[in-house]
Motif scaffolding. Structure first.
Motif, mmCIF file in Angstrom:
data_model
loop_
_atom_site.group_PDB
_atom_site.id
_atom_site.type_symbol
_atom_site.label_atom_id
_atom_site.label_comp_id
_atom_site.label_asym_id
_atom_site.label_seq_id
_atom_site.Cartn_x
_atom_site.Cartn_y
_atom_site.Cartn_z
ATOM 1 N N ALA B 213 47.246 -8.003 75.197
ATOM 2 C CA ALA B 213 45.819 -7.737 75.384
ATOM 3 C C ALA B 213 45.635 -6.513 76.277
ATOM 4 N N LEU B 214 46.461 -6.442 77.307
ATOM 5 C CA LEU B 214 46.375 -5.314 78.236
ATOM 6 C C LEU B 214 46.699 -3.993 77.537
ATOM 7 N N MET B 215 47.736 -3.998 76.698
ATOM 8 C CA MET B 215 48.113 -2.756 76.022
ATOM 9 C C MET B 215 47.007 -2.289 75.076
ATOM 10 N N GLU B 216 46.369 -3.242 74.436
ATOM 11 C CA GLU B 216 45.285 -2.902 73.522
ATOM 12 C C GLU B 216 44.105 -2.294 74.291
ATOM 13 N N GLU B 217 43.831 -2.914 75.416
ATOM 14 C CA GLU B 217 42.739 -2.441 76.260
ATOM 15 C C GLU B 217 43.004 -1.002 76.719
#
Lengths: 321, 350
Positions: B213-217
């Motif tokens: 989720a963090l990488m997508e953000e």
């Protein structure tokens, strides 16, 4: 009614942490903290959970590779909890193990035929020739060519080594095999080979597996029933269809939601759990999951929920069910 | 602390328009060993647009990690050498740069995160020391400004109490937290390309979900182009815009993520997809079917067979497959694969 092969009741394994001037016990790691379940003959019970949940310690405690702190382990109705190493010997034939790392669990200096024959040597009175004949049969059973029997482990790939581990576990015709992450070090195509092999062997020898793994898809495939562990406790236990269709524990729910689905059209809204698993040295008071649970209420912070049957055959440890 | 966060994974997107930020062309990374030349990467080409997530999939030994180390020029030479190829970053060929010039790009404009955050962090330096090192070096920030930047980066990767964490050592952090610190370090200089080599393989699945989720953000916020190297097709399906499949040092297939999962053209890609355990509702009630296996093992990279390297494991192999390596050809719009027999493969049933 199928026969119960293994019964674990209120099993606990705490590791003391010593320190300080007088080397007194300073704290405890509550690795396994009151676990109960049964494994029936011919059944695979999957145990899933994340690192530090105690699933590997659970396996080792049942195998009596480490001594339990409390609780009971019954194998075919006989209590083996307090048996000494010597008294355990006859029971070792009935209960074997497959480890995760096929690189670390095979002695690099022994020929693979001797690795597989070693358990036979420990128990059988048969001659060396008879043992080698048995080993050859085991090689064929697990899909290894007989020409490779005299080789050393480093000449084998990861998947072949895991086949060797399986052959060694089968050598004594055990009834129960405890498999601790047996496929997690393998590539997916090879993983499929090993899972198929384990399922074939189960059918052929009516084996029971306690299959410990972190990969939900693998556990779903191979297991009949599944227990979900969190911080030393089983939080949910049921047959696989119920677990995947109607998870009852918020942790199971989150775990299922976290698994990436290999279908790009099904990218979905996911509930992502915040935070980390707390340390098993200082598990939270009350329900162990209360620090991450999106539904936690007052009661969850001081009262530990018991594993209750919330639907026929479906057990969950949650105050809200 | 008790709430859960809901995030919606972005639907797969068309490849963004614009100039590629990174282009790899006919890259050959060979290793000279006593047992002969190991062709770890053998004629690989791909390109990456800003803000794009390119998934690179393959099993152990397929060359996916050597590809990323080649881009960073972190492969030891010798024994490795670049037998041919170009790696163009914003038009400049990295393979032609000197040590100094490459140092200015590495960790600054192109950063990398690794599988095991513990062994890539320095155990005797605090998180703060490690986070400020790169920005002081590359961005010429003063100590105070670097510290502010470090705190900002920890905030960006959602590390609670960043001020306290800056004083801590890696061993005091959990695995997920360490990977967040690694990502913060990699993002410190605002790179345009982030190479993530199995970034979640060592993590638990609930923590993996957080990191993905963090990488997508980060991609959405900073428009960072990401090369996501993984063996996990689930991770690729959730994250990638486009996917490249590698086998024995070569690209065997490449397409947009939906296209690849719905119409795989290479038997190896099909084999990978079919071997993932995935039960239907009905199969959970009854005995599960056998998993589909890919027989055999990956061939040794110093003794590759003359024809298609997958021929020995392929269910659709024909005699001519063993004679010549199949060219990488367009099989459908925006979809390339290297297979002589792809037009004869049966309809794919996912």
């Amino acid at each position: 009614m199928t026969e119960t092969l293994l019964e674990v009741e209120g099993l606990k394994k705490h590791f003391p942490i010593h320190g300080g001037l007088l080397n007194r016990e300073q704290a405890r790691v509550y690795a396994v903290d009151g676990v109960s379940f049964t494994v029936r003959r011919g059944e695979t019970l999957g145990i899933v959970g994340e690192s530090g949940c105690g699933k590997s310690t659970l396996g080792k405690t049942i195998l009596k590779l480490i001594e339990p702190t409390e609780g009971a382990i019954r194998l075919k109705g006989r209590d083996i909890t307090r048996l000494s190493r010597r008294e355990m010997l006859p029971h070792r034939r009935e209960m074997q193990v497959i480890f995760q790392d096929p690189y670390a669990s095979l002695n690099q200096r022994m020929r693979v035929q001797d690795i597989v024959a070693e358990p036979l040597g420990n128990f059988d009175t048969g001659s060396r020739a008879e043992r080698l004949e048995k080993v050859a049969a085991l090689f064929a059973k697990v899909g290894l060519r007989l020409e490779v029997m005299h080789r050393y482990p480093h000449e084998f790939s990861g998947g072949q080594r895991q086949r060797l581990g399986i052959a060694r576990a089968l050598a004594l015709n055990p009834e129960l095999i405890i498999a601790d992450e047996p496929v997690s070090a393998l590539d997916v195509s090879v993983q499929a080979q090993v899972i198929n092999l384990m399922m074939d062997l189960q059918g052929e020898f009516d084996l029971s597996y306690l299959f410990i793994a972190h990969d939900l898809a693998v556990v779903q495939h191979i297991s009949h029933r599944i227990g979900v562990m969190y911080l030393g406790r089983v939080v949910e236990l049921t047959d696989k269809a119920s677990l995947f269709r109607h998870p009852q524990h918020p942790y199971t729910e989150a775990l299922l939601a976290s698994v990436p689905v290999p279908d790009p059209r099904r990218r979905k809204k996911r509930t992502v759990l915040k935070g980390d698993v707390p340390s098993p040295v200082k598990p939270p008071k009350g329900c162990h999951f209360n620090t991450r649970c999106p539904y936690a209420v007052e009661r969850c912070f001081h009262e530990s929920p018991a594993l209750r049957e919330v639907a026929p055959g479906h057990w969950a440890a949650c105050h809200l069910r | 602390m008790t709430e859960a966060m809901t995030l919606s994974a972005a639907p797969p997107r068309p490849v963004p328009a614009g100039e590629p930020v990174l282009e790899v062309e006919d890259l050959r990374t060979y290793f000279d060993t006593r047992d002969g030349v190991v062709k770890a990467v053998d004629g690989l080409s791909f390109s990456l647009k800003p803000g794009e997530i390119l998934g690179v999939v393959g099993e152990s030994g397929c060359g996916k990690s050597i590809t990323s180390l080649s881009i960073m020029q972190l492969v030891p030479r010798p024994p490795a050498r670049f037998a041919s190829g170009a790696i163009r970053f914003r038009g400049r060929d990295l393979l032609k740069l000197g040590h100094e010039e490459m140092r200015r790009i590495r960790g600054n404009e192109i950063s990398m995160i690794f599988q095991d955050p513990m062994s890539s962090l320095n155990p005797v330096l605090t998180v703060g020391d490690q986070l400020t090192e790169a920005v002081i070096l590359h961005q010429k920030l003063g100590k105070r400004a670097a510290r502010d930047r470090a705190r900002e980066m920890l905030d960006l990767v959602h590390i609670p109490e960043p001020e306290r964490r800056l004083e801590e050592y890696p061993h005091q952090l959990s695995g997920g937290m360490r990977q967040r610190v690694m990502i913060a370090m990699a993002l410190g200089c605002d790179p345009s390309v982030l190479i993530a080599d199995e970034p979640t393989t060592a993590l638990d699945v609930t923590i993996q979900a957080q990191i993905l989720a963090l990488m997508e953000e980060i991609r959405d916020k900073l428009k960072t182009a990401i090369i996501l190297i993984t063996h996990d097709l689930g991770v690729v399906a959730e994250m990638a815009d486009r996917v490249l499949v590698m086998y024995a040092g070569r690209k065997v297939e490449e397409a947009d993520v939906v296209e690849l999962f719905e119409r795989p053209q290479h038997p190896y890609t099909r084999g990978l997809m079919a071997s993932i355990p995935r039960l239907t509702a009905a199969e959970m009630e009854t005995a599960p079917p056998r998993l589909s296996e890919i027989p055999g093992i990956v061939p040794s990279l110093n003794a590759l067979p003359p024809g298609c390297t997958f021929a020995d494991r392929c269910p659709h192999v024909q005699d001519h497959c063993r004679r010549g390596y199949p060219p990488l050809e367009p099989k459908r719009p925006g979809h390339v694969a290297a297979c002589w027999e792809s037009h004869r493969l049966p309809e794919w049933q996912p």
